[in-house]
Design a protein around this motif. Structure first.
Motif, PDB file in Angstrom:
ATOM      1  N   PRO A 248      -4.997   3.328  10.248  1.00  0.00           N
ATOM      2  CA  PRO A 248      -3.632   3.758   9.948  1.00  0.00           C
ATOM      3  C   PRO A 248      -3.571   4.686   8.730  1.00  0.00           C
ATOM      4  O   PRO A 248      -2.524   5.248   8.435  1.00  0.00           O
ATOM      5  N   PHE A 249      -4.650   4.795   7.993  1.00  0.00           N
ATOM      6  CA  PHE A 249      -4.659   5.645   6.792  1.00  0.00           C
ATOM      7  C   PHE A 249      -6.078   6.117   6.535  1.00  0.00           C
ATOM      8  O   PHE A 249      -7.018   5.691   7.211  1.00  0.00           O
ATOM      9  N   LYS A 250      -6.237   6.978   5.556  1.00  0.00           N
ATOM     10  CA  LYS A 250      -7.554   7.472   5.199  1.00  0.00           C
ATOM     11  C   LYS A 250      -8.225   6.447   4.295  1.00  0.00           C
ATOM     12  O   LYS A 250      -7.609   5.957   3.345  1.00  0.00           O
ATOM     13  N   LEU A 251      -9.482   6.127   4.580  1.00  0.00           N
ATOM     14  CA  LEU A 251     -10.179   5.154   3.736  1.00  0.00           C
ATOM     15  C   LEU A 251     -10.449   5.753   2.355  1.00  0.00           C
ATOM     16  O   LEU A 251     -10.637   6.962   2.224  1.00  0.00           O
ATOM     17  N   THR A 252     -10.478   4.898   1.349  1.00  0.00           N
ATOM     18  CA  THR A 252     -10.894   5.359   0.019  1.00  0.00           C
ATOM     19  C   THR A 252     -12.419   5.499   0.033  1.00  0.00           C
ATOM     20  O   THR A 252     -13.089   4.919   0.899  1.00  0.00           O
ATOM     21  N   PRO A 253     -12.974   6.241  -0.924  1.00  0.00           N
ATOM     22  CA  PRO A 253     -14.438   6.359  -0.964  1.00  0.00           C
ATOM     23  C   PRO A 253     -15.110   4.997  -1.039  1.00  0.00           C
ATOM     24  O   PRO A 253     -16.140   4.761  -0.390  1.00  0.00           O
TER      25      PRO A 253
ATOM     26  N   VAL B 245      -7.971  -7.638  -5.953  1.00  0.00           N
ATOM     27  CA  VAL B 245      -6.800  -7.829  -5.096  1.00  0.00           C
ATOM     28  C   VAL B 245      -6.167  -6.482  -4.773  1.00  0.00           C
ATOM     29  O   VAL B 245      -6.011  -5.639  -5.643  1.00  0.00           O
ATOM     30  N   GLY B 246      -5.873  -6.277  -3.503  1.00  0.00           N
ATOM     31  CA  GLY B 246      -5.225  -5.041  -3.098  1.00  0.00           C
ATOM     32  C   GLY B 246      -6.172  -3.876  -2.857  1.00  0.00           C
ATOM     33  O   GLY B 246      -5.744  -2.774  -2.548  1.00  0.00           O
ATOM     34  N   ALA B 247      -7.479  -4.104  -2.975  1.00  0.00           N
ATOM     35  CA  ALA B 247      -8.443  -3.017  -2.822  1.00  0.00           C
ATOM     36  C   ALA B 247      -8.548  -2.565  -1.362  1.00  0.00           C
ATOM     37  O   ALA B 247      -9.040  -1.477  -1.069  1.00  0.00           O
ATOM     38  N   GLY B 248      -8.091  -3.405  -0.441  1.00  0.00           N
ATOM     39  CA  GLY B 248      -8.120  -3.026   0.964  1.00  0.00           C
ATOM     40  C   GLY B 248      -9.382  -3.485   1.677  1.00  0.00           C
ATOM     41  O   GLY B 248     -10.059  -2.709   2.361  1.00  0.00           O
ATOM     42  N   LYS B 249      -9.673  -4.773   1.588  1.00  0.00           N
ATOM     43  CA  LYS B 249     -10.873  -5.298   2.232  1.00  0.00           C
ATOM     44  C   LYS B 249     -10.648  -5.550   3.715  1.00  0.00           C
ATOM     45  O   LYS B 249     -11.577  -5.454   4.516  1.00  0.00           O
ATOM     46  N   THR B 250      -9.390  -5.874   4.065  1.00  0.00           N
ATOM     47  CA  THR B 250      -9.141  -6.274   5.447  1.00  0.00           C
ATOM     48  C   THR B 250      -9.538  -5.191   6.448  1.00  0.00           C
ATOM     49  O   THR B 250     -10.189  -5.484   7.454  1.00  0.00           O
ATOM     50  N   ILE B 251      -9.153  -3.974   6.162  1.00  0.00           N
ATOM     51  CA  ILE B 251      -9.433  -2.900   7.118  1.00  0.00           C
ATOM     52  C   ILE B 251     -10.956  -2.681   7.248  1.00  0.00           C
ATOM     53  O   ILE B 251     -11.457  -2.372   8.329  1.00  0.00           O
TER      54      ILE B 251
ATOM     55  N   LEU C  22      -8.964   1.713  -5.786  1.00  0.00           N
ATOM     56  CA  LEU C  22      -7.789   1.175  -5.111  1.00  0.00           C
ATOM     57  C   LEU C  22      -7.217   2.272  -4.221  1.00  0.00           C
ATOM     58  O   LEU C  22      -7.422   3.456  -4.481  1.00  0.00           O
ATOM     59  N   PRO C  23      -6.512   1.890  -3.163  1.00  0.00           N
ATOM     60  CA  PRO C  23      -5.852   2.904  -2.336  1.00  0.00           C
ATOM     61  C   PRO C  23      -4.951   3.780  -3.212  1.00  0.00           C
ATOM     62  O   PRO C  23      -4.431   3.298  -4.219  1.00  0.00           O
ATOM     63  N   PRO C  24      -4.763   5.022  -2.816  1.00  0.00           N
ATOM     64  CA  PRO C  24      -4.037   5.967  -3.660  1.00  0.00           C
ATOM     65  C   PRO C  24      -2.578   5.565  -3.843  1.00  0.00           C
ATOM     66  O   PRO C  24      -2.005   4.841  -3.031  1.00  0.00           O
ATOM     67  N   GLY C  25      -1.991   6.031  -4.942  1.00  0.00           N
ATOM     68  CA  GLY C  25      -0.563   5.861  -5.134  1.00  0.00           C
ATOM     69  C   GLY C  25      -0.153   4.564  -5.790  1.00  0.00           C
ATOM     70  O   GLY C  25       1.021   4.303  -5.969  1.00  0.00           O
ATOM     71  N   ARG C  26      -1.126   3.735  -6.134  1.00  0.00           N
ATOM     72  CA  ARG C  26      -0.759   2.475  -6.782  1.00  0.00           C
ATOM     73  C   ARG C  26      -0.496   2.704  -8.263  1.00  0.00           C
ATOM     74  O   ARG C  26      -1.218   3.445  -8.912  1.00  0.00           O
ATOM     75  N   THR C  27       0.548   2.074  -8.776  1.00  0.00           N
ATOM     76  CA  THR C  27       0.741   2.111 -10.225  1.00  0.00           C
ATOM     77  C   THR C  27       0.412   0.720 -10.760  1.00  0.00           C
ATOM     78  O   THR C  27       0.751  -0.270 -10.125  1.00  0.00           O
TER      79      THR C  27
ATOM     80  N   VAL D   8      -1.716 -12.692   0.634  1.00  0.00           N
ATOM     81  CA  VAL D   8      -0.426 -12.274   1.185  1.00  0.00           C
ATOM     82  C   VAL D   8      -0.091 -10.841   0.770  1.00  0.00           C
ATOM     83  O   VAL D   8      -0.245 -10.458  -0.377  1.00  0.00           O
ATOM     84  N   ASP D   9       0.372 -10.058   1.747  1.00  0.00           N
ATOM     85  CA  ASP D   9       0.547  -8.627   1.522  1.00  0.00           C
ATOM     86  C   ASP D   9       1.930  -8.164   1.966  1.00  0.00           C
ATOM     87  O   ASP D   9       2.176  -7.975   3.144  1.00  0.00           O
ATOM     88  N   VAL D  10       2.829  -8.028   1.005  1.00  0.00           N
ATOM     89  CA  VAL D  10       4.149  -7.472   1.293  1.00  0.00           C
ATOM     90  C   VAL D  10       4.385  -6.338   0.295  1.00  0.00           C
ATOM     91  O   VAL D  10       4.855  -6.563  -0.809  1.00  0.00           O
TER      92      VAL D  10
ATOM     93  N   GLY E 127       2.471  -4.802  -6.773  1.00  0.00           N
ATOM     94  CA  GLY E 127       1.689  -3.602  -7.100  1.00  0.00           C
ATOM     95  C   GLY E 127       0.988  -3.066  -5.873  1.00  0.00           C
ATOM     96  O   GLY E 127      -0.003  -2.361  -5.963  1.00  0.00           O
ATOM     97  N   ARG E 128       1.481  -3.394  -4.703  1.00  0.00           N
ATOM     98  CA  ARG E 128       0.833  -2.960  -3.467  1.00  0.00           C
ATOM     99  C   ARG E 128       1.524  -1.755  -2.851  1.00  0.00           C
ATOM    100  O   ARG E 128       1.048  -1.201  -1.882  1.00  0.00           O
ATOM    101  N   GLY E 129       2.660  -1.396  -3.403  1.00  0.00           N
ATOM    102  CA  GLY E 129       3.353  -0.214  -2.915  1.00  0.00           C
ATOM    103  C   GLY E 129       3.231   0.892  -3.948  1.00  0.00           C
ATOM    104  O   GLY E 129       2.458   0.783  -4.890  1.00  0.00           O
TER     105      GLY E 129
HETATM  106  P1  ADP Z   1      -7.213  -7.041  -0.187  1.00  0.00           P
HETATM  107  O1  ADP Z   1      -8.454  -6.333  -0.578  1.00  0.00           O
HETATM  108  O2  ADP Z   1      -6.522  -7.683  -1.354  1.00  0.00           O
HETATM  109  O3  ADP Z   1      -7.417  -8.002   0.941  1.00  0.00           O
HETATM  110  P2  ADP Z   1      -5.606  -5.676   1.751  1.00  0.00           P
HETATM  111  O4  ADP Z   1      -6.677  -5.475   2.734  1.00  0.00           O
HETATM  112  O5  ADP Z   1      -4.612  -6.739   2.000  1.00  0.00           O
HETATM  113  O6  ADP Z   1      -6.219  -5.917   0.305  1.00  0.00           O
HETATM  114  O7  ADP Z   1      -4.879  -4.282   1.512  1.00  0.00           O
HETATM  115  C1  ADP Z   1      -3.823  -4.166   0.604  1.00  0.00           C
HETATM  116  C2  ADP Z   1      -2.798  -3.161   1.103  1.00  0.00           C
HETATM  117  O8  ADP Z   1      -3.308  -1.849   0.961  1.00  0.00           O
HETATM  118  C3  ADP Z   1      -2.430  -3.319   2.549  1.00  0.00           C
HETATM  119  O9  ADP Z   1      -1.044  -3.103   2.680  1.00  0.00           O
HETATM  120  C4  ADP Z   1      -3.218  -2.231   3.244  1.00  0.00           C
HETATM  121  O10 ADP Z   1      -2.606  -1.808   4.422  1.00  0.00           O
HETATM  122  C5  ADP Z   1      -3.216  -1.150   2.202  1.00  0.00           C
HETATM  123  N1  ADP Z   1      -4.376  -0.258   2.250  1.00  0.00           N
HETATM  124  C6  ADP Z   1      -5.666  -0.631   2.367  1.00  0.00           C
HETATM  125  N2  ADP Z   1      -6.482   0.439   2.332  1.00  0.00           N
HETATM  126  C7  ADP Z   1      -5.684   1.528   2.207  1.00  0.00           C
HETATM  127  C8  ADP Z   1      -5.917   2.948   2.122  1.00  0.00           C
HETATM  128  N3  ADP Z   1      -7.154   3.446   2.155  1.00  0.00           N
HETATM  129  N4  ADP Z   1      -4.849   3.756   1.994  1.00  0.00           N
HETATM  130  C9  ADP Z   1      -3.608   3.248   1.929  1.00  0.00           C
HETATM  131  N5  ADP Z   1      -3.314   1.946   2.023  1.00  0.00           N
HETATM  132  C10 ADP Z   1      -4.329   1.079   2.146  1.00  0.00           C
END
Ligand code: ADP
Ligand code: MG
Length: 695
Positions: free
Chosen positions: A269-274, A301-307, A450-455, A556-558, A585-587
């Protein structure tokens, strides 16, 4: 490696009868080795003898001299006896007095040489040493209890420190001059370590020129050598097991081609970070190897491990393999299931959810699908391991927030497949020392970006009395369309009260403070489907403030939630606070974390909360947490894979563990294990370190 004398039961040591042996055994000391590897916990300098003429009242002093005279005095108080002995050296003489120790008359007889150590007192009877420690010595001899740097041992049951000291001296005197050394000579040379024999002597009875400060910091060469030895033996076991498991082969080895790459690109759904790209690469490279993967994916937390895990899952499924995806809570499992099912909705793969609360009939059908292989990816809680689940062709096991699982649970899911690949994920950054212990056998990937755009989340620490200010902040954020969490601690023993305060707060906020917003309560005691409904509504933005216990702590991710208020923050541990803060801090908007505390707070609590305000870096927080809590508590309730150590300390001796890890891997990969070391690892390792299987 086992020297005969070292393995001698203490009972056979002279002076240890069956009774004393039983006492020692109760304290965990059975063999001479046990005794010698229980190092003193502190040392006292009693080496410097003072000339008697120089003694001053109010100080501790050690003197060496001859007993000039001795006399047992019976006082007027009935039965009260004082034994007086005058001890003299070249400079003068002083009286020593012992209360009610009449038996000393038989020991401290005139003309004997003695070392005396104790408090110098002055009263109407003149200058004297009151109830000092004493030890008879030969003409030139060093004492055991006095006249040297003296070791102190933790009290072991009825075994007094003095007894233990004597016993250790006695054992060392009988220890052969040459004993087998576990550490190869070239290693010792590289690491600057002395022999085992010399280290044992000097760690218990240091030479008089040793530094007492260094000794008490466990930094002398002798102590370091013994600690290194223990860590090395521990690491050798891990290195060896790692070596052995690298010779296992998995029955199905996935491959990756352009079709699979395209399938992966299609679900993204998005571009992966390096960092994510690198992690995916490392994981997929592992999967394509004939040996099973054992990899830990770390990312704050929030680094995006799930994807990242989902892409690995996709590779496995494209190769006809099943994937088990395990999460520690139903809420998290439900969330993963929802996300994954959505991302895979246009694929040909079937995704299922299996938790403890899956209804019986549905569970039954699901089991059949899993067994036939028609279910490709099963997301679940530990129900995945507890239940009677048989996989058709399990190729990959993903364990999310793995620090929340017991080691036994991790191992049992692994055993369901035929050597599946295993990917563990954790957002609790693991301090290096612990990583070297618990995860020594694993390969590690780290996502550091961290995914881009996080403050960064702004964190403030506030007393209860400034609650109104917090409500203002909440109102501002809600008015801007954001959502908030308010967390209550649920402390064992006071659950009822805690739950009541959470419930009352939810009511109070709804009726008195934020009547125009929707507020809901979430806690672990609720029925699973009720929990699900609340969580769903919160994720969908229909609930504005979620008053919750720590059930939302992990995963939990909201993204729309931008405020995290933690009530009674003083009751939480650092890592837990960090996890909770990670829910916001996830948006792309600025988020806030408010740590509300109730006075009085302890110094520890103040330190914790200030550390939270000072940094957002999970690694810094983890190191701090380890220092504050010690390794045993670091992982909280988790069934820990930490070793039982007898000389080393995981926090104090980090650098030694690091060196031991390097040497162990080197030995195992370069020369392999043979002889005594191999025997040790095969026969004794498990028992000595008290470890349970690690995933
Ligand atoms: P965690 O590492 O804490 O498990 P998540 O996998 O829950 O983190 O991801 C945190 C949030 O960041 C989710 O909403 C996810 O969709 C989003 N996200 C993950 N990777 C990216 C990315 N490369 N670009 C934008 N959003 C991303
Ligand atoms: Mg997660």
């Amino acid at each position: 490696m086992k020297d005969d004398f070292l393995s001698t039961p203490l009972q056979f040591l002279k002076g240890v009868g069956p009774r004393k042996a039983a006492d020692l055994k109760r304290a965990g000391l059975v063999s001479v080795e046990d005794l010698l590897y229980r190092l003193p916990f502190r040392y006292e300098d009693r080496a410097r003898m003072q000339p008697i003429a120089s003694l001053r009242a109010g100080n501790k002093a050690a003197v060496i001299g001859e007993i000039k005279s001795a006399r047992l005095a019976i006082t007027r108080r009935r039965g009260f006896k004082i034994f007086n002995a005058v001890v003299g050296d070249a400079s003068g003489a002083i009286r020593c007095a012992w209360m009610n120790q009449a038996f000393l008359a038989d020991i401290l007889q005139p003309h004997l040489r003695v070392i005396i150590f104790g408090d110098v007192k002055l009263d109407s009877t003149g200058l004297h040493l009151l109830n000092p420690e004493y030890e008879l010595v030969a003409e030139d001899g060093l004492g055991v209890h006095t006249g040297r740097i003296v070791p102190f041992y933790e009290k072991s049951g009825s075994v007094t420190p003095n007894m233990q000291r004597k016993l250790v001296r006695f054992a060392l005197d009988q220890l052969p001059p040459e004993i087998p050394d576990v550490l190869p000579a070239d290693l010792r040379e590289r690491q600057g370590l002395g022999t085992r024999r010399a280290a044992l002597e000097a760690a218990h009875f240091p030479p008089n020129d040793a530094s007492v400060r260094e000794l008490n910091a466990f930094r002398t060469p002798a102590q370091r050598r013994l600690i290194f030895e223990e860590f090395f033996l521990f690491q050798i076991g891990h290195a060896w097991r790692r070596q052995v498991s690298s010779m296992e082969l998995k029955p199905f080895v996935p491959t990756v081609d352009d079709r699979i790459r395209a399938a992966a690109a299609a679900i993204l759904p998005f571009k992966l970070t390096p960092g994510q790209r690198q992690a995916v690469k490392e994981i997929v490279d592992d999967m394509r190897r004939p040996q099973p993967m054992h990899r830990l994916l770390q990312g704050d937390v929030g680094a995006g491990k799930t994807i990242v895990a989902l892409l690995a899952a996709l590779v496995a499924m494209e190769n006809g393999l099943q994937v088990a995806f395990m999460a520690p809570t139903e809420i998290l499992a439900g969330q993963h299931f929802g996300n994954i099912a959505r991302l895979l909705s246009r694929s040909r793969f079937r995704v299922d959810l299996l938790t403890g609360s899956t209804p019986g009939l549905q569970k039954h059908t699901l089991h059949a699908h899993i067994e036939r292989g028609t279910s490709n990816l099963i997301v679940g809680t530990h129900a995945l391991v507890q239940e009677n689940v048989n996989f058709h062709r399990l190729g990959l096991v993903v364990i999310d927030e793995q620090h929340r699982f017991g080691v036994a649970q991790r191992a049992s899911l692994r055993s369901k497949g035929l050597q599946p690949d295993v990917l563990l994920m954790t957002a609790t950054p693991i301090p290096r020392t612990l990583a070297l212990t618990d995860y020594s056998e694993l390969d590690v990937s780290k996502i550091t970006d961290l995914p881009p755009g996080r403050t960064p989340v702004r964190t403030v620490v506030r007393p209860e009395s400034r609650r109104d200010e917090i409500y203002q902040l909440l109102r501002d954020q809600l008015d801007q369309g954001r959502q908030a969490y308010i967390i209550y601690p649920l402390v064992e023993g006071s659950e009822k009260v805690d739950l009541k305060s959470a419930t009352e707060m939810a009511d109070h906020l709804q009726t008195d403070i934020f009547p125009s917003y929707r507020i809901a309560l979430l806690h672990g005691r609720m029925k699973p489907d009720a929990k699900e409904r609340v969580m769903h509504a919160f994720a969908a933005g229909q609930i504005h403030i979620l008053v919750s216990t720590t059930v939302v702590e992990v995963g939990v991710d909201v993204p729309n939630a931008s405020v995290m208020v933690i009530e009674h923050a003083e009751r939480f541990g650092l890592s837990q606070l960090h996890q909770l803060r990670g829910r916001v801090g996830r948006g792309s908007w600025e988020s806030h974390c408010v740590l509300l505390y109730q006075s009085p707070w302890t110094d520890d609590a103040r330190e914790r909360l200030n550390a939270m305000a000072a940094t957002n870096d999970g690694f810094v927080i983890a190191e701090r947490d380890l220092e504050l809590r010690g390794p045993g508590d670091f992982f909280g309730t988790r069934q820990s894979g930490l070793p039982q150590l007898r000389t080393g300390d995981l926090v104090r001796d980090r650098d030694i563990m690091e060196a031991a890890y390097g040497e162990a891997r080197r030995l195992v990969t370069e020369t392999g294990l043979t002889g005594d070391l191999l025997r040790f690892v095969e026969e004794q390792w498990q028992q000595q370190f008290g470890l349970i299987e690690v995933g």
